[in-house]
Design a protein around this motif. Structure first.
Motif: not given
Ligand SMILES: *Cc1c(COP(=O)(O)O)cnc(C)c1O
Length: 240
Positions: A38, A61, A83, A172, A174, A213, A229-232, A238
């Motif tokens: 992500v 997103n 996402v 999906m 969250i 996540m 779904r991995l961002g950090t 961020r």
């Molecule tokens: C930002 C986001 C993520 C990633 O989040 P992290 O905690 O940084 O891994 C995953 N899914 C969605 C829908 C997001 O908006």
């Protein structure tokens, strides 16, 4: 935000190892689990670095942000996932820019996306004439804004099956951001149960479960996630 090439590659190696370990503990094949990086808020250069390190799925997103970044990475053979919540008035732009919408959350949006894909298919050579989608389910109404209520899921899923240009692939969620990932487990389990029940009801496979996540993906994998779904964990923190 500048990110060191090596930092992303190092993070990815670590994440892949954790995915593999979580899968093995759960008796699953790590190859069943797709890593969706992500990249929201991070520059195109970060996407290129992750791509160079082998990532082929990316999540964003916001349509507007992706419209600015996409031209800079359009040459990459990656799958671009939406996402985040999509406003119906941006459905046409999203249909053009993303390969899959993982956050379908209303019948109105489904209809708009279907019409947008039909239009693209009619107006020239496009990659596909069918847009894969996941329905986002709202499991914690008190904490999350978007997604369909579990009670509304069967009706929406049945209606989506009737649309020619959307392909329903799964669900999906969250879950709420809870400090202890163990507290999130019931939400993941619930999504899987909803998926299993829906498969039965529809009489067709819904292979994808997008859940997990950076702080809870191992638990999600234990509970059956096929996409995390991995961002950090990949790109770092961020800027808020
Ligand atoms: C930002 C986001 C993520 C990633 O989040 P992290 O905690 O940084 O891994 C995953 N899914 C969605 C829908 C997001 O908006």
């Amino acid at each position: 935000m500048a990110v060191e090439t090596s930092a992303i590659a190092v993070n990815l190696a670590r994440v892949r190892e954790r995915i593999a370990r979580a899968a093995e503990h759960a008796g699953r094949d790590p190859a069943e689990i797709t890593l969706v990086a992500v990249s929201k808020t991070f520059p195109a250069a970060a996407i290129r670095e992750a791509y160079a390190a082998g990532v082929r799925h990316f999540g964003e997103n916001r349509v507007q942000e992706w419209e600015a970044k996409h031209p800079l990475v359009a040459d990459l053979a990656a799958t671009w996932h939406l996402v985040g919540h999509l406003q119906t008035n941006k459905a046409r732009r999203a249909a053009r820019l993303f390969h899959t919408v993982d956050s379908l959350d209303s019948w109105k949006l489904a209809q708009k996306l279907d019409a947008a894909v039909a239009e693209l298919a009619a107006s020239g050579p496009r990659r596909e004439v069918v847009l894969p989608v996941l329905i986002e389910v709202r499991l914690a109404p008190e904490e999350t804004k978007h997604g369909v209520e579990p009670e509304e899921l069967p009706a929406l899923a049945e209606a989506v099956l009737g649309l020619r240009h959307l392909e329903l692939r799964g669900l999906m969620c969250i879950p709420p951001l809870l400090v202890d990932p163990e507290q999130v487990r019931p939400y993941f389990r619930r999504l899987r149960t909803l998926r299993d029940d829906l498969q039965q009801r529809l009489g067709r496979p819904l292979p994808e479960l997008s859940m997990g996540m950076s702080h809870d993906f191992e638990v999600a994998i234990q509970e059956g996630a096929t996409q995390v779904r991995l961002g950090t964990a990949i790109f770092g923190a961020r800027a808020s």
